[in-house]
Motif scaffolding. Sequence first.
Motif, PDB file in Angstrom:
ATOM      1  N   THR A  50     -24.482 -31.302 -13.539  1.00 34.30           N
ATOM      2  CA  THR A  50     -24.711 -30.426 -14.685  1.00 34.30           C
ATOM      3  C   THR A  50     -23.876 -29.147 -14.588  1.00 34.30           C
ATOM      4  O   THR A  50     -23.376 -28.797 -13.509  1.00 34.30           O
ATOM      5  N   GLU A  51     -23.750 -28.450 -15.692  1.00 32.60           N
ATOM      6  CA  GLU A  51     -23.033 -27.173 -15.703  1.00 32.60           C
ATOM      7  C   GLU A  51     -23.743 -26.143 -14.838  1.00 32.60           C
ATOM      8  O   GLU A  51     -23.105 -25.315 -14.185  1.00 32.60           O
ATOM      9  N   ASN A  52     -25.084 -26.196 -14.831  1.00 33.21           N
ATOM     10  CA  ASN A  52     -25.851 -25.268 -13.995  1.00 33.21           C
ATOM     11  C   ASN A  52     -25.530 -25.503 -12.513  1.00 33.21           C
ATOM     12  O   ASN A  52     -25.317 -24.553 -11.751  1.00 33.21           O
ATOM     13  N   GLY A  53     -25.486 -26.777 -12.118  1.00 27.35           N
ATOM     14  CA  GLY A  53     -25.152 -27.098 -10.736  1.00 27.35           C
ATOM     15  C   GLY A  53     -23.749 -26.642 -10.379  1.00 27.35           C
ATOM     16  O   GLY A  53     -23.508 -26.135  -9.281  1.00 27.35           O
ATOM     17  N   ALA A  54     -22.809 -26.790 -11.325  1.00 21.98           N
ATOM     18  CA  ALA A  54     -21.423 -26.379 -11.079  1.00 21.98           C
ATOM     19  C   ALA A  54     -21.325 -24.863 -10.916  1.00 21.98           C
ATOM     20  O   ALA A  54     -20.622 -24.368 -10.029  1.00 21.98           O
ATOM     21  N   ARG A  55     -22.043 -24.121 -11.752  1.00 25.01           N
ATOM     22  CA  ARG A  55     -22.013 -22.657 -11.654  1.00 25.01           C
ATOM     23  C   ARG A  55     -22.618 -22.194 -10.334  1.00 25.01           C
ATOM     24  O   ARG A  55     -22.087 -21.306  -9.664  1.00 25.01           O
ATOM     25  N   THR A  56     -23.741 -22.794  -9.963  1.00 20.04           N
ATOM     26  CA  THR A  56     -24.426 -22.389  -8.735  1.00 20.04           C
ATOM     27  C   THR A  56     -23.583 -22.706  -7.499  1.00 20.04           C
ATOM     28  O   THR A  56     -23.481 -21.905  -6.572  1.00 20.04           O
ATOM     29  N   MET A  57     -22.963 -23.887  -7.505  1.00 23.48           N
ATOM     30  CA  MET A  57     -22.160 -24.320  -6.364  1.00 23.48           C
ATOM     31  C   MET A  57     -20.780 -23.669  -6.347  1.00 23.48           C
ATOM     32  O   MET A  57     -20.116 -23.628  -5.314  1.00 23.48           O
ATOM     33  N   GLY A  58     -20.345 -23.194  -7.497  1.00 24.44           N
ATOM     34  CA  GLY A  58     -19.003 -22.626  -7.578  1.00 24.44           C
ATOM     35  C   GLY A  58     -17.922 -23.683  -7.503  1.00 24.44           C
ATOM     36  O   GLY A  58     -16.795 -23.410  -7.093  1.00 24.44           O
ATOM     37  N   LYS A  59     -18.266 -24.921  -7.942  1.00 25.74           N
ATOM     38  CA  LYS A  59     -17.325 -26.033  -7.911  1.00 25.74           C
ATOM     39  C   LYS A  59     -17.489 -26.871  -9.179  1.00 25.74           C
ATOM     40  O   LYS A  59     -18.570 -26.907  -9.756  1.00 25.74           O
ATOM     41  N   PRO A  60     -16.423 -27.547  -9.618  1.00 22.96           N
ATOM     42  CA  PRO A  60     -16.507 -28.347 -10.846  1.00 22.96           C
ATOM     43  C   PRO A  60     -17.474 -29.520 -10.714  1.00 22.96           C
ATOM     44  O   PRO A  60     -17.744 -29.992  -9.607  1.00 22.96           O
ATOM     45  N   GLN A  61     -17.963 -29.989 -11.856  1.00 25.17           N
ATOM     46  CA  GLN A  61     -18.797 -31.183 -11.866  1.00 25.17           C
ATOM     47  C   GLN A  61     -17.989 -32.379 -11.373  1.00 25.17           C
ATOM     48  O   GLN A  61     -16.812 -32.517 -11.682  1.00 25.17           O
ATOM     49  N   GLY A  62     -18.641 -33.224 -10.594  1.00 25.17           N
ATOM     50  CA  GLY A  62     -17.972 -34.407 -10.088  1.00 25.17           C
ATOM     51  C   GLY A  62     -18.563 -34.866  -8.772  1.00 25.17           C
ATOM     52  O   GLY A  62     -19.635 -34.414  -8.354  1.00 25.17           O
ATOM     53  N   THR A  63     -17.865 -35.760  -8.114  1.00 21.91           N
ATOM     54  CA  THR A  63     -18.319 -36.360  -6.857  1.00 21.91           C
ATOM     55  C   THR A  63     -17.484 -35.840  -5.690  1.00 21.91           C
ATOM     56  O   THR A  63     -16.255 -35.807  -5.766  1.00 21.91           O
ATOM     57  N   TYR A  64     -18.179 -35.446  -4.613  1.00 21.84           N
ATOM     58  CA  TYR A  64     -17.530 -34.942  -3.402  1.00 21.84           C
ATOM     59  C   TYR A  64     -18.021 -35.779  -2.223  1.00 21.84           C
ATOM     60  O   TYR A  64     -19.206 -35.760  -1.898  1.00 21.84           O
ATOM     61  N   ILE A  65     -17.120 -36.512  -1.615  1.00 21.80           N
ATOM     62  CA  ILE A  65     -17.462 -37.373  -0.488  1.00 21.80           C
ATOM     63  C   ILE A  65     -16.929 -36.728   0.788  1.00 21.80           C
ATOM     64  O   ILE A  65     -15.734 -36.470   0.908  1.00 21.80           O
ATOM     65  N   THR A  66     -17.825 -36.472   1.733  1.00 24.23           N
ATOM     66  CA  THR A  66     -17.430 -35.840   2.991  1.00 24.23           C
ATOM     67  C   THR A  66     -17.652 -36.805   4.143  1.00 24.23           C
ATOM     68  O   THR A  66     -18.763 -37.285   4.356  1.00 24.23           O
ATOM     69  N   ILE A  67     -16.580 -37.113   4.869  1.00 22.80           N
ATOM     70  CA  ILE A  67     -16.647 -37.982   6.042  1.00 22.80           C
ATOM     71  C   ILE A  67     -16.528 -37.107   7.282  1.00 22.80           C
ATOM     72  O   ILE A  67     -15.483 -36.483   7.507  1.00 22.80           O
ATOM     73  N   GLU A  68     -17.603 -37.041   8.069  1.00 23.15           N
ATOM     74  CA  GLU A  68     -17.598 -36.253   9.301  1.00 23.15           C
ATOM     75  C   GLU A  68     -17.469 -37.202  10.490  1.00 23.15           C
ATOM     76  O   GLU A  68     -18.333 -38.039  10.726  1.00 23.15           O
ATOM     77  N   ALA A  69     -16.366 -37.050  11.225  1.00 20.98           N
ATOM     78  CA  ALA A  69     -16.086 -37.928  12.360  1.00 20.98           C
ATOM     79  C   ALA A  69     -15.646 -37.073  13.548  1.00 20.98           C
ATOM     80  O   ALA A  69     -14.489 -36.656  13.617  1.00 20.98           O
ATOM     81  N   PRO A  70     -16.554 -36.775  14.476  1.00 18.14           N
ATOM     82  CA  PRO A  70     -16.247 -35.882  15.595  1.00 18.14           C
ATOM     83  C   PRO A  70     -15.023 -36.278  16.400  1.00 18.14           C
ATOM     84  O   PRO A  70     -14.284 -35.424  16.887  1.00 18.14           O
ATOM     85  N   ASP A  71     -14.762 -37.582  16.526  1.00 16.41           N
ATOM     86  CA  ASP A  71     -13.646 -38.042  17.351  1.00 16.41           C
ATOM     87  C   ASP A  71     -12.313 -38.054  16.609  1.00 16.41           C
ATOM     88  O   ASP A  71     -11.307 -38.526  17.145  1.00 16.41           O
ATOM     89  N   LEU A  72     -12.291 -37.537  15.366  1.00 13.22           N
ATOM     90  CA  LEU A  72     -11.027 -37.443  14.646  1.00 13.22           C
ATOM     91  C   LEU A  72     -10.036 -36.541  15.372  1.00 13.22           C
ATOM     92  O   LEU A  72      -8.822 -36.673  15.212  1.00 13.22           O
ATOM     93  N   SER A  73     -10.550 -35.616  16.154  1.00  7.05           N
ATOM     94  CA  SER A  73      -9.674 -34.696  16.884  1.00  7.05           C
ATOM     95  C   SER A  73      -9.126 -35.323  18.164  1.00  7.05           C
ATOM     96  O   SER A  73      -8.353 -34.701  18.888  1.00  7.05           O
ATOM     97  N   VAL A  74      -9.521 -36.559  18.439  1.00  3.10           N
ATOM     98  CA  VAL A  74      -9.061 -37.278  19.636  1.00  3.10           C
ATOM     99  C   VAL A  74      -8.027 -38.326  19.222  1.00  3.10           C
ATOM    100  O   VAL A  74      -8.240 -39.066  18.257  1.00  3.10           O
ATOM    101  N   PRO A  75      -6.901 -38.428  19.923  1.00  2.00           N
ATOM    102  CA  PRO A  75      -5.857 -39.399  19.554  1.00  2.00           C
ATOM    103  C   PRO A  75      -6.211 -40.835  19.924  1.00  2.00           C
ATOM    104  O   PRO A  75      -5.553 -41.459  20.766  1.00  2.00           O
ATOM    105  N   ASP A  76      -7.272 -41.358  19.309  1.00  2.00           N
ATOM    106  CA  ASP A  76      -7.718 -42.728  19.552  1.00  2.00           C
ATOM    107  C   ASP A  76      -7.315 -43.571  18.335  1.00  2.00           C
ATOM    108  O   ASP A  76      -7.904 -43.450  17.268  1.00  2.00           O
TER     109      ASP A  76
END
Length: 309
Positions: A50-76
Amino acid sequence: MAGRSRIRTDLALEATERFQEENVEVHGVEIRERYDEEKDVRTTVVRITTENGARTMGKPQGTYITIEAPDLSVPDEDYHREISEEVAHHLRELIDLGRQQSILVVGLGNQEITADSLGPRAVSNLHMTRHVIREYGLKSNEHMKMHQISGIVPGVMAQTGMETLEIVRGVVSETKPDVVIAVDALAARSTTRLNRTIQITDTGISPGSGVGNHREGLNEENLSVRVIGIGVPTVVDAATIVHDSMAELLEALEEDEQKEFLEEMISPKLYTMFVTPKDVDETVRYLSFTISEGLNLAFSDSLIEEDRS
């Protein structure tokens, strides 16, 4: 304004965490989380509906996918391959590769600055096919047909004297892709996420936003074509480090007193300074391969066998 709220982040996930810490429910924002214990990968999908969610978050409406992988900093290599497959999976969910046949990949950033070179490096590792298709036709193989993949590294304004949007808009007007994918380095709120997190969003991307150097956004509104943004946080606001270190020492104070003290003690100059890990050159090199391999894997599904019947 409290010190915490002034600290910059490009990650939608971190914006939601701030409200969760303050026990504030944001209407118009949906959060779904999945953890793969075997791979040690946490995927969080934030949808701003919603527009309310976008204003509160300070980001446009849409989908944000975050992949957190601790070993990304390791050359494996094996681990990075798994993350590339994860990236490809989410790209296929956001892009209809069956209908969107032409894809332009934009590598944002300054390739002369290591922490900002992720985008250009990722583009240099892509399998480009547009020129092959234009030269030999849509059927580059007897039984296969391919998407048209092209790429550009527009540089930064200090190098070109032009807005990134101006350059990309000209390329889009000339080549007419069905979708644009922009790859860029981001800024994080948490030092633990540096070089260990990938964000994919269907809202586009604003070059330089993470370091306070706001430029015109690459989005559907400005380019008249769908824009997917992919980024990895490679820098953190220096004020974040000072804030977190001092906050631990001030735990005995009330929250309001903490905020007031930190507001007064953290120099405004720290909000214009950004810190990156000392091994960023090596890390960005293999992170760029991880991103480009994810793109290549996503597009490899576009090699569609023709119906021989």
